[in-house]
Design a protein around this motif. Sequence first.
Motif, PDB file in Angstrom:
ATOM      1  N   TRP A  11     -15.122   3.648 -70.780  1.00 29.83           N
ATOM      2  CA  TRP A  11     -15.433   2.622 -71.824  1.00 29.83           C
ATOM      3  C   TRP A  11     -16.969   2.615 -72.227  1.00 29.83           C
ATOM      4  O   TRP A  11     -17.457   2.240 -73.436  1.00 29.83           O
ATOM      5  N   TRP A  12     -17.639   3.076 -71.116  1.00 24.06           N
ATOM      6  CA  TRP A  12     -19.046   3.322 -71.485  1.00 24.06           C
ATOM      7  C   TRP A  12     -19.652   4.280 -72.303  1.00 24.06           C
ATOM      8  O   TRP A  12     -20.578   4.155 -72.974  1.00 24.06           O
ATOM      9  N   GLN A  13     -18.924   5.377 -72.268  1.00 25.36           N
ATOM     10  CA  GLN A  13     -19.094   6.090 -73.631  1.00 25.36           C
ATOM     11  C   GLN A  13     -18.658   5.836 -74.778  1.00 25.36           C
ATOM     12  O   GLN A  13     -19.229   6.230 -75.626  1.00 25.36           O
ATOM     13  N   LYS A  14     -17.724   5.008 -74.718  1.00 23.84           N
ATOM     14  CA  LYS A  14     -17.137   4.540 -76.180  1.00 23.84           C
ATOM     15  C   LYS A  14     -18.257   3.637 -76.828  1.00 23.84           C
ATOM     16  O   LYS A  14     -18.547   3.655 -77.917  1.00 23.84           O
ATOM     17  N   ILE A  15     -18.884   2.823 -76.182  1.00 23.63           N
ATOM     18  CA  ILE A  15     -19.925   1.806 -76.539  1.00 23.63           C
ATOM     19  C   ILE A  15     -21.222   2.300 -76.476  1.00 23.63           C
ATOM     20  O   ILE A  15     -22.306   1.436 -77.061  1.00 23.63           O
ATOM     21  N   SER A  16     -21.488   3.615 -75.801  1.00 22.39           N
ATOM     22  CA  SER A  16     -22.863   4.083 -75.628  1.00 22.39           C
ATOM     23  C   SER A  16     -23.538   4.227 -77.083  1.00 22.39           C
ATOM     24  O   SER A  16     -22.842   4.727 -78.027  1.00 22.39           O
TER      25      SER A  16
END
Length: 69
Positions: A31-36
């Motif tokens: 998830w953190w790569q998607k919103i980075s």
Amino acid sequence: MQIEDRVAILEAEVAQLKYKLEPESSKVIPWWQKISGSFANNSTFDEAMKLGHEYRESLRPDLDNQCED
């Protein structure tokens, strides 16, 4: 080579091909790569972070102005 071994090899190859053919959006991405970067160059987000920092700092004890015993 036994039939079971051949089937296992073929199943592994099919799984690899399916993975390669899947669209990027369906692959597991943290998830953190998607919103980075989604708030990059966003002045509202920057202001919210600044206000949050100021609030947290206001909760800290003011060690400079405390009386010494």
